[in-house]
Design an enzyme around this catalytic site. Structure first.
Site, PDB file in Angstrom:
ATOM      1  N   GLU A 212      43.542  45.847  42.334  1.00  0.00           N
ATOM      2  CA  GLU A 212      42.771  47.013  42.102  1.00  0.00           C
ATOM      3  C   GLU A 212      43.209  47.954  42.760  1.00  0.00           C
ATOM      4  O   GLU A 212      43.242  49.272  42.279  1.00  0.00           O
ATOM      5  CB  GLU A 212      41.161  46.619  42.073  1.00  0.00           C
TER       6      GLU A 212
ATOM      7  N   ALA B 201      40.371  42.859  34.160  1.00  0.00           N
ATOM      8  CA  ALA B 201      39.559  43.768  33.214  1.00  0.00           C
ATOM      9  C   ALA B 201      40.945  44.318  32.430  1.00  0.00           C
ATOM     10  O   ALA B 201      41.914  44.732  32.981  1.00  0.00           O
ATOM     11  CB  ALA B 201      38.710  44.858  33.936  1.00  0.00           C
TER      12      ALA B 201
ATOM     13  N   GLU C 128      37.363  37.457  39.820  1.00  0.00           N
ATOM     14  CA  GLU C 128      36.114  37.610  39.983  1.00  0.00           C
ATOM     15  C   GLU C 128      35.292  36.892  38.917  1.00  0.00           C
ATOM     16  O   GLU C 128      34.300  36.328  39.299  1.00  0.00           O
ATOM     17  CB  GLU C 128      35.674  39.236  39.472  1.00  0.00           C
TER      18      GLU C 128
ATOM     19  N   GLY D 270      39.564  41.402  37.597  1.00  0.00           N
ATOM     20  CA  GLY D 270      38.240  40.608  36.985  1.00  0.00           C
ATOM     21  C   GLY D 270      38.465  39.185  36.591  1.00  0.00           C
ATOM     22  O   GLY D 270      37.332  38.377  36.385  1.00  0.00           O
TER      23      GLY D 270
END
Ligand code: CAA
Length: 258
Positions: free
Chosen positions: A132, A66, A112, A109
């Protein structure tokens, strides 16, 4: 397909390619990229001319997570209000097969996003990880849920709690990826695999994905019932008649995708 700035979208036969294209940020998933990927995937899902969707990045990065710069200063209330990652749920609801073609970094992300896809084809240069925890947060686009389902709790917990990055060989041995190929062969193999899948009967592909998804969502009895219903319903498709006629006539089927 709508105009896009952070991704490139191409059609080759029945395969649609979504290429993440923010090289300046190693394809970090910002809000604009999320909106563009999700809107594009929904359009392609509704298009009868598309049998499979490929999501890929660059040689250096599938996606490095992200976008940290975009969210760094936000409060919990602002993240909640913006439903910051919510739209990704719609990407995971695409009914057609989605293939992640991963080279280089697939972190946070990005990892993911790959886990939301049905098949992950990785280059031997691929690296996966959940950094993260080192940023003072946790995976927020499904990582904790999908990695446990993919590889089991103890292996998943170690990755999430340490943030350790793993290479393609380890990802392969853990069962995270479908297959690893040498970097030089990634594009050709991705093209071959996606074309093969997209050439199958579309109703059967959609039924197969629904049944596979049920294995993650439901208990065995409910999953078996869903599989039986999906299997049975295909007997009202032209493609089932064609597929089985082709077998008896010792020829290749010509699917009409209905
Ligand atoms: N968000 C925003 N920008 C990012 C980014 C990210 N996730 N990853 C890389 N970039 C930017 C860098 O800031 C840099 O920009 P500048 O040139 O303006 O400084 C540019 O992309 C190139 O990156 P690097 O110079 O860092 O490249 P490198 O080859 O030295 O390192 C890397 C590569 C190891 C992947 C490193 O970029 C990195 O650690 N990136 C962050 C990885 C990360 O922590 N991802 C998790 C994000 S949080 C998340 O994903 C939450 C969630 O679950 C939803």
């Amino acid at each position: 397909v709508p105009e896009t700035e952070t991704i490139r979208v191409e059609r080759r036969g029945r395969v649609a390619w979504i290429t993440l294209d923010r090289p300046e940020a190693l394809n970090a998933l910002n809000a604009q990229l999320m909106r563009e990927v999700v809107a594009t995937a929904k359009e392609l899902d509704a298009d009868d001319g598309v049998g499979a969707i490929v999501v890929t990045g660059s040689e250096k990065a599938f996606a490095a997570g992200a976008d940290i710069k975009e969210m760094a200063d936000k409060s919990a209330a602002e993240m909640r209000e913006a439903d910051h990652f919510g739209p990704w749920l719609e990407f995971a609801r695409v009914r057609k097969p989605v293939i992640a073609v991963v080279s280089g970094y697939a972190l946070g992300g990005g990892f993911e996003l790959a886990l939301m896809c049905d098949v992950i084809l990785a280059s031997d240069t691929a690296q996966f990880g959940f950094p993260e925890i080192g940023l003072g947060v946790i995976p927020g686009i499904g990582g904790t849920q999908r990695i446990v389902r993919a590889i089991g709790y103890p292996k998943a917990a170690e990755l999430v709690l340490t943030g350790r990055r793993i290479d393609a060989a380890e990802a392969d041995s853990l069962g995270i990826v479908s297959r690893v190929v040498p970097a030089a062969e990634l594009q050709a193999e991705a093209e071959r695999l996606a074309t093969e899948i997209a050439g199958r009967s579309l109703p059967a592909l959609v039924a197969a994905k629904a049944a596979l998804d049920a294995a993650l969502e439901t208990g065995l009895e409910a999953g078996l019932a869903l599989e039986a219903e999906q299997f049975t319903a295909l007997f009202d498709t032209e493609d089932q008649k064609e597929g089985m006629a082709a077998f008896r006539e010792k020829r290749q089927p010509e699917f009409r995708h209905r």
